[in-house]
Design a protein around this motif. Structure first.
Motif, PDB file in Angstrom:
ATOM      1  N   GLU A  24       0.831  -1.197   0.000  1.00 41.94           N
ATOM      2  CA  GLU A  24       0.000   0.000   0.000  1.00 41.94           C
ATOM      3  C   GLU A  24       0.869   1.251   0.000  1.00 41.94           C
ATOM      4  O   GLU A  24       1.871   1.326   0.696  1.00 41.94           O
ATOM      5  N   CYS A  25       0.454   2.251  -0.784  1.00 43.19           N
ATOM      6  CA  CYS A  25       1.233   3.474  -0.955  1.00 43.19           C
ATOM      7  C   CYS A  25       0.348   4.708  -0.740  1.00 43.19           C
ATOM      8  O   CYS A  25      -0.872   4.637  -0.836  1.00 43.19           O
ATOM      9  N   PHE A  26       0.982   5.839  -0.473  1.00 37.66           N
ATOM     10  CA  PHE A  26       0.265   7.112  -0.379  1.00 37.66           C
ATOM     11  C   PHE A  26      -0.128   7.621  -1.761  1.00 37.66           C
ATOM     12  O   PHE A  26      -1.090   8.352  -1.917  1.00 37.66           O
ATOM     13  N   GLY A  27       0.645   7.254  -2.767  1.00 41.18           N
ATOM     14  CA  GLY A  27       0.367   7.653  -4.142  1.00 41.18           C
ATOM     15  C   GLY A  27       1.008   6.675  -5.105  1.00 41.18           C
ATOM     16  O   GLY A  27       1.998   6.026  -4.774  1.00 41.18           O
ATOM     17  N   ILE A  28       0.430   6.576  -6.284  1.00 43.99           N
ATOM     18  CA  ILE A  28       0.949   5.685  -7.326  1.00 43.99           C
ATOM     19  C   ILE A  28       0.908   6.434  -8.655  1.00 43.99           C
ATOM     20  O   ILE A  28      -0.098   7.063  -8.986  1.00 43.99           O
ATOM     21  N   THR A  29       1.986   6.338  -9.414  1.00 46.81           N
ATOM     22  CA  THR A  29       2.031   6.878 -10.765  1.00 46.81           C
ATOM     23  C   THR A  29       2.060   5.707 -11.734  1.00 46.81           C
ATOM     24  O   THR A  29       2.932   4.841 -11.631  1.00 46.81           O
ATOM     25  N   SER A  30       1.097   5.683 -12.648  1.00 46.78           N
ATOM     26  CA  SER A  30       1.014   4.619 -13.652  1.00 46.78           C
ATOM     27  C   SER A  30       1.445   5.179 -14.994  1.00 46.78           C
ATOM     28  O   SER A  30       0.752   6.016 -15.582  1.00 46.78           O
ATOM     29  N   PHE A  31       2.604   4.715 -15.459  1.00 47.11           N
ATOM     30  CA  PHE A  31       3.134   5.226 -16.716  1.00 47.11           C
ATOM     31  C   PHE A  31       2.309   4.796 -17.928  1.00 47.11           C
ATOM     32  O   PHE A  31       2.017   5.638 -18.780  1.00 47.11           O
ATOM     33  N   GLU A  54       4.840  12.225  -6.609  1.00 44.39           N
ATOM     34  CA  GLU A  54       4.284  11.559  -7.791  1.00 44.39           C
ATOM     35  C   GLU A  54       4.501  12.375  -9.059  1.00 44.39           C
ATOM     36  O   GLU A  54       4.731  11.815 -10.136  1.00 44.39           O
ATOM     37  N   LEU A  55       4.458  13.703  -8.951  1.00 45.47           N
ATOM     38  CA  LEU A  55       4.734  14.544 -10.115  1.00 45.47           C
ATOM     39  C   LEU A  55       6.169  14.380 -10.600  1.00 45.47           C
ATOM     40  O   LEU A  55       6.426  14.404 -11.805  1.00 45.47           O
ATOM     41  N   VAL A  56       7.108  14.205  -9.683  1.00 43.89           N
ATOM     42  CA  VAL A  56       8.497  13.972 -10.095  1.00 43.89           C
ATOM     43  C   VAL A  56       8.582  12.668 -10.895  1.00 43.89           C
ATOM     44  O   VAL A  56       9.265  12.604 -11.930  1.00 43.89           O
ATOM     45  N   HIS A  57       7.870  11.615 -10.456  1.00 42.32           N
ATOM     46  CA  HIS A  57       7.815  10.383 -11.263  1.00 42.32           C
ATOM     47  C   HIS A  57       7.291  10.697 -12.669  1.00 42.32           C
ATOM     48  O   HIS A  57       7.857  10.263 -13.672  1.00 42.32           O
ATOM     49  N   ALA A  58       6.185  11.455 -12.722  1.00 46.94           N
ATOM     50  CA  ALA A  58       5.582  11.774 -14.019  1.00 46.94           C
ATOM     51  C   ALA A  58       6.530  12.597 -14.890  1.00 46.94           C
ATOM     52  O   ALA A  58       6.665  12.330 -16.090  1.00 46.94           O
ATOM     53  N   PHE A  61       9.454  10.443 -16.269  1.00 45.68           N
ATOM     54  CA  PHE A  61       8.972   9.588 -17.350  1.00 45.68           C
ATOM     55  C   PHE A  61       8.697  10.408 -18.609  1.00 45.68           C
ATOM     56  O   PHE A  61       9.138  10.061 -19.702  1.00 45.68           O
ATOM     57  N   SER A  62       7.973  11.516 -18.447  1.00 44.36           N
ATOM     58  CA  SER A  62       7.563  12.332 -19.587  1.00 44.36           C
ATOM     59  C   SER A  62       8.749  12.889 -20.366  1.00 44.36           C
ATOM     60  O   SER A  62       8.678  13.037 -21.583  1.00 44.36           O
ATOM     61  N   PHE A  63       9.818  13.213 -19.659  1.00 45.60           N
ATOM     62  CA  PHE A  63      10.979  13.810 -20.317  1.00 45.60           C
ATOM     63  C   PHE A  63      12.109  12.826 -20.560  1.00 45.60           C
ATOM     64  O   PHE A  63      13.224  13.213 -20.900  1.00 45.60           O
ATOM     65  N   GLY A  64      11.833  11.529 -20.375  1.00 49.00           N
ATOM     66  CA  GLY A  64      12.798  10.489 -20.726  1.00 49.00           C
ATOM     67  C   GLY A  64      14.012  10.425 -19.832  1.00 49.00           C
ATOM     68  O   GLY A  64      15.076   9.990 -20.256  1.00 49.00           O
ATOM     69  N   VAL A  65      13.868  10.838 -18.573  1.00 50.00           N
ATOM     70  CA  VAL A  65      14.967  10.744 -17.619  1.00 50.00           C
ATOM     71  C   VAL A  65      14.856   9.400 -16.917  1.00 50.00           C
ATOM     72  O   VAL A  65      13.826   9.089 -16.322  1.00 50.00           O
TER      73      VAL A  65
END
Length: 91
Positions: A24-31, A54-58, A61-65
């Protein structure tokens, strides 16, 4: 970067808030679906940190890092920004 993410709140017992290891997590980012799920019962300060995390995950991913040099690198970076973004931005 042209990707449109959707952000949703979820109840604490929602399956959307479990990671690939069923933790269980506080937030999840699904690519694949470009979605972020946030636990809706967090204290406001923790909720804000979770949103930033979660925004840092997004963003990465979005910028290919790719921060997958070792298993904990991406989570460490997201935790750091989640906890310290206000200090970093206002300095």
């Amino acid at each position: 970067n042209g990707l449109k993410w959707k952000v949703f709140n979820a109840e604490p017992d929602s399956p959307k808030l479990k990671d690939s290891k069923d933790i269980e997590c506080f937030g999840i980012t699904s690519f694949p679906s470009l979605t972020i799920w946030l636990r809706n019962d967090q204290a406001p300060e923790l909720y804000r940190q979770t949103v930033i995390h979660e925004l840092v995950h997004a963003y990465t991913f979005s910028f290919g890092v790719h921060l997958y040099a070792d298993e904990g690198t991406e989570e460490s970076v997201c935790d750091f920004f989640g906890a310290n973004a206000d200090k970093i931005i206002t300095q």
